[in-house]
Design a protein around this motif. Structure first.
Motif, short mmCIF file in Angstrom:
data_model
loop_
_atom_site.label_atom_id
_atom_site.label_comp_id
_atom_site.label_asym_id
_atom_site.label_seq_id
_atom_site.Cartn_x
_atom_site.Cartn_y
_atom_site.Cartn_z
N GLN A 5 -6.02 0.46 5.87
CA GLN A 5 -4.62 0.06 5.87
C GLN A 5 -4.50 -1.31 5.21
O GLN A 5 -5.20 -2.25 5.56
N ALA A 6 -3.56 -1.42 4.29
CA ALA A 6 -3.27 -2.69 3.68
C ALA A 6 -2.27 -3.43 4.51
O ALA A 6 -1.22 -2.91 4.79
N SER A 7 -2.59 -4.66 4.85
CA SER A 7 -1.71 -5.41 5.70
C SER A 7 -1.96 -6.88 5.56
O SER A 7 -3.05 -7.31 5.28
N PRO A 8 -0.93 -7.73 5.76
CA PRO A 8 -1.09 -9.15 5.67
C PRO A 8 -1.90 -9.67 6.82
O PRO A 8 -1.98 -9.08 7.88
N PHE A 90 -10.79 -7.73 -2.50
CA PHE A 90 -9.67 -7.62 -1.55
C PHE A 90 -10.08 -8.16 -0.19
O PHE A 90 -11.10 -7.74 0.36
N PRO A 91 -9.30 -9.08 0.39
CA PRO A 91 -9.62 -9.58 1.74
C PRO A 91 -9.48 -8.48 2.77
O PRO A 91 -8.58 -7.65 2.69
N SER A 105 -8.40 -2.86 8.08
CA SER A 105 -7.16 -3.50 7.60
C SER A 105 -7.48 -4.33 6.37
O SER A 105 -8.16 -5.36 6.45
N ILE A 106 -6.97 -3.88 5.22
CA ILE A 106 -7.23 -4.54 3.94
C ILE A 106 -5.97 -5.28 3.50
O ILE A 106 -4.89 -4.70 3.45
N ASP A 107 -6.13 -6.56 3.16
CA ASP A 107 -4.99 -7.41 2.84
C ASP A 107 -4.63 -7.32 1.35
O ASP A 107 -4.51 -8.33 0.67
N VAL A 335 6.91 -19.69 -9.89
CA VAL A 335 8.09 -18.94 -10.33
C VAL A 335 7.72 -17.60 -10.94
O VAL A 335 8.55 -16.70 -11.05
N GLY A 336 6.45 -17.40 -11.29
CA GLY A 336 6.02 -16.15 -11.90
C GLY A 336 5.77 -15.02 -10.92
O GLY A 336 5.47 -13.90 -11.34
N LEU A 337 5.91 -15.28 -9.62
CA LEU A 337 5.67 -14.23 -8.63
C LEU A 337 6.70 -13.11 -8.76
O LEU A 337 7.87 -13.36 -9.06
N ALA A 338 6.25 -11.89 -8.47
CA ALA A 338 7.16 -10.74 -8.51
C ALA A 338 6.60 -9.64 -7.64
O ALA A 338 5.41 -9.61 -7.31
N GLY A 339 7.47 -8.71 -7.24
CA GLY A 339 7.06 -7.52 -6.53
C GLY A 339 6.32 -7.80 -5.24
O GLY A 339 6.68 -8.65 -4.43
N GLU A 340 5.22 -7.07 -5.04
CA GLU A 340 4.45 -7.17 -3.81
C GLU A 340 3.87 -8.57 -3.60
O GLU A 340 3.81 -9.07 -2.48
N ASP A 341 3.45 -9.23 -4.69
CA ASP A 341 2.90 -10.58 -4.57
C ASP A 341 3.95 -11.55 -4.03
O ASP A 341 3.64 -12.43 -3.22
N LEU A 342 5.18 -11.38 -4.46
CA LEU A 342 6.27 -12.24 -3.98
C LEU A 342 6.53 -12.00 -2.50
O LEU A 342 6.65 -12.95 -1.72
N VAL A 343 6.61 -10.74 -2.11
CA VAL A 343 6.87 -10.41 -0.71
C VAL A 343 5.75 -10.92 0.18
O VAL A 343 5.98 -11.48 1.26
N ARG A 344 4.50 -10.76 -0.26
CA ARG A 344 3.36 -11.22 0.54
C ARG A 344 3.39 -12.73 0.71
O ARG A 344 3.13 -13.26 1.80
N ALA A 345 3.73 -13.46 -0.36
CA ALA A 345 3.81 -14.92 -0.27
C ALA A 345 4.90 -15.36 0.69
O ALA A 345 4.72 -16.32 1.45
N MET A 346 6.03 -14.66 0.68
CA MET A 346 7.11 -15.01 1.59
C MET A 346 6.76 -14.67 3.04
O MET A 346 7.11 -15.40 3.97
#
Length: 381
Positions: A5-8, A90-91, A105-107, A335-346
């Motif tokens: 499972q991928a998860s933060p 992958f962490p 659980s894979i981040d 500012v270059g973040l987008a998609g899943e990377d953006l959501v994960r950072a938030m």
């Protein structure tokens, strides 16, 4: 059952106990594991008494030891997932043993079909390897408790390895199917949808299996068979449904581009009166305000809610910094973040506003959670 499972990264889930570290990941045991361990102990105790007469109550201890050894092989299965995931960079936050097996659980999400395939398939291959190794020992180990354990390891791991290759999410075989469809079509979304429906079909098949056995082989289902079939089918159906929902969400993520959603920001000294900062922002057509030091270093982002709650008559007497949220490391995003990377950072640092910066550290603008949520809702599912 096994899965990944991928998860933060998150705090240790409630109801789990950390028992160590393996493959660089925390090993957790869910409270539900003790339930299945007790069931296995009770089920195995009569066999243990047959294998070693005179054990008495110790037969239940032998059954519990068997449960521990069996789940040790499940742990090897999950550790192989973790090892390959780390190999690809992958962490892995944790390996959890629970009622129905284990979960890694894979981040992160695989970036290529090949990564998805190997991370998924290595688990069942490990179980099959343990099963065949135990099967080889079965021919040379003398009768007794050890043979009972070897027999259980062989049967259990061969069954786990085979079942986990069934092509339906959330099973490992579902991820293998997902990688194949992804490779063939170039669409990870399509791969997930196909594999998730495979999981739903598998859930229905498991639920009907006790009745099919009666129709095909004349074997009447026992109450335990019906309960077990329901529990496994419920697990598979929920996992497949969650994968479908996740696929719908991820399909919207590419529309979330930080640069496109950024609000133009005005930089003002942190001790500037709030009324003056608002006036300058309106004059510059800026919809966000960033406070900076005398050296020009950004230190805060004005919070919309705090600004709205401040009466206008008080604003001339308050420094802008009083309604600004300090820009900690997690609240400054590229500012270059987008998609899943953006959501994960938030998700790593939840806030209402974020400072967006260019590669050279200069301020580009401000990103608000409200704007991201609005953009997400406006994208067709």
């Amino acid at each position: 059952m096994s899965g990944t499972q991928a998860s933060p990264k998150a705090p240790r889930p409630a109801g789990t106990i950390k028992i160590g570290t393996l493959a660089g990941s925390d090993v957790l045991v869910s409270s539900s594991w003790f339930v299945i361990a007790a069931i296995i102990a009770v089920a195995v105790a009569p066999r243990a008494e047959e294998a070693h007469p005179g054990l008495g109550a110790w037969a239940y201890v032998a059954g519990f030891v068997f449960a521990v050894v069996l789940y040790g092989s499940v742990l090897l299965h999950e550790a192989s997932h973790a090892y390959v995931a780390r190999h690809y960079g992958f962490p892995v936050t944790a390996i959890t043993l629970h009622f129905l097996g284990g979960l890694t659980s894979i981040d992160a999400e695989a970036k290529k079909p090949r990564q998805e395939f190997w991370i998924a398939v290595v688990g069942p291959l490990t179980s099959l390897a343990v099963g065949f190794a135990a099967l080889g020992l079965w021919f040379v180990v003398p009768d007794g408790l050890l043979l009972l354990v070897i027999e259980g390891l062989a049967f259990g791991n061969l069954m786990v390895g085979a079942l986990n290759l069934v092509p339906g999410l959330p099973l490992d075989g579902g991820r293998v199917l997902k990688s194949a469809v992804w490779q063939a079509t170039g669409s990870v979304h399509r791969g997930t949808v196909v594999a998730a429906w495979g999981g739903r079909v598998t859930a229905i098949a498991v639920l009907l299996w006790p009745f099919l056995r009666r129709a095909l082989f004349g074997i009447d289902p026992q109450l335990f068979d019906l309960i077990l079939a329901f529990v496994i089918a419920f697990f598979l159906w929920n996992g497949a449904s969650a994968s479908l929902q996740s696929a719908r969400i991820r399909r919207r993520l590419p529309a979330l581009v930080a640069r496109r959603l950024a609000r133009p920001a005005l930089s003002v000294p942190e001790d500037l009166p709030l009324a003056e900062a608002v006036r300058r922002a309106q004059e510059a057509a800026a919809t966000a305000i960033v406070t900076v030091t005398s050296a020009g270093r950004p230190v805060g982002v004005v919070n919309e809610a705090a600004l709205a709650a401040t009466p206008e008559e008080r604003r001339p007497w308050l420094a802008t910094s009083t309604v600004a949220r300090s820009v900690d490391d997690g609240l400054t995003l590229p500012v270059g973040l987008a998609g899943e990377d953006l959501v994960r950072a938030m998700n790593r640092a939840p806030a209402s506003e974020y400072l967006l910066v260019e590669d050279d550290g200069s301020v580009f603008g401000v990103l608000t959670t409200a704007d991201v949520d609005r953009a997400f809702r406006e994208v067709p599912a």
